[in-house]
Design a protein around this motif. Sequence first.
Motif: not given
Length: 400
Positions: A137, A79, A121, A134, A65
């Motif tokens: 994606r 992410r 990503y 973030l 993450t």
Amino acid sequence: MLNKSYFCRLSVAIAALGILTTCCLAQAEPPTVKFSKRCLMINLNEGCAIADINHDGKPDIVAGTHWYAGPDFIPRPLREIPETKDHEYLASNGDQVYDVDGDGWLDVISIDFFEPEMYWYKNPGTEKLRRGLLWERHLLKVTNTRNEAIELRDFDGDGVPEIFVNCWDKKAPLVVWKLIKTPKGEFTLEQHVVGEQGGGHGYAFGDVNGDGREDILCELGWYERPEGNPFAKPWKFHTDTALPHPSCPFLVAKLTDSGRNDLIWAKGHDYGIYWWEQGVPKPDGTTTWTEHLIDNSWSQPHCLVWADIDGDGQPELITGKRARAHGEGDPGGKEPECMYYYHWDKAARQFTRHTISPPGGGIGGGLQICVADLNGDGRPDIAVAGKTGTWVLINEGLKK
């Protein structure tokens, strides 16, 4: 009859011998690499990678993450990854780093254990990295399910790595995915079947038969790489290296002076680390092996790494217990996490274990173990992620 003075002299001699023996044993104890440790985060993530994410010339860590900018390694968002329904895993089997779109910034490629979608990503660059946003994606391909691990490897030598997928389903074909760009400018994957016979849990890369070409090993056996284009036809399959549920990856290494490559492998969900010594092949070319035990005192050595961490010019075996690999259902699954490296002595033909983190020390092996110099002191350090946390292990050098 023996007098008191005799017994006194004998006692002194025995005591002196004991002191001498203790000193000799202490002097004979080999030095070991000591590590200082730092926990970066506690979550269910089990994968990690090391790369320069933000273009500052310093190695960073990607771990599920988050990514962690060196040298402080403070967590920064990357992410979102959902937990599986049983709350035992994050829906990711690791992190692979590559500049997918060719913009000069390293991106992340990942896939779930159970779902078939493989995503990349996009690294957002300086400003968005600074703001902690973030990453976008993008779908690469709907591929397979039952994905134990993936690895980037340039099979065809064109400078662009393919994506090797290790699928634990023994009946599923062994496949490699080639990264391509569509006429619309989108990035996707093209499937190439290495063999229809399947693979199963665990994989390794290396030249098994000494023909100078890198083969693929798996649970069921090994696939012999053909001459020329590796994707022109299926690879020849051999069953003479079949292993019971081996680690991801296991290793092909030249341990002796025989001129042949040997295997270092472990039972990824059980007790046992071994090396297989390759012998003279049979007249029909079938490989022959002799098994040697390295260690069977702890379980779940799910990932093996071969890297020189003590600076002697020879790689060491680095591995650790993957905590709760199948919940607590594996043999030894309830036992505490631990991490070790094993030094190979070719003359003695044996591995010696050294402790990186002892049982219950908070550090296990996870799905990926990465080795690189993280602080610029010339010594290789370790990054590892598992269900007991994401850790940085700084190599403090050899100490007794």
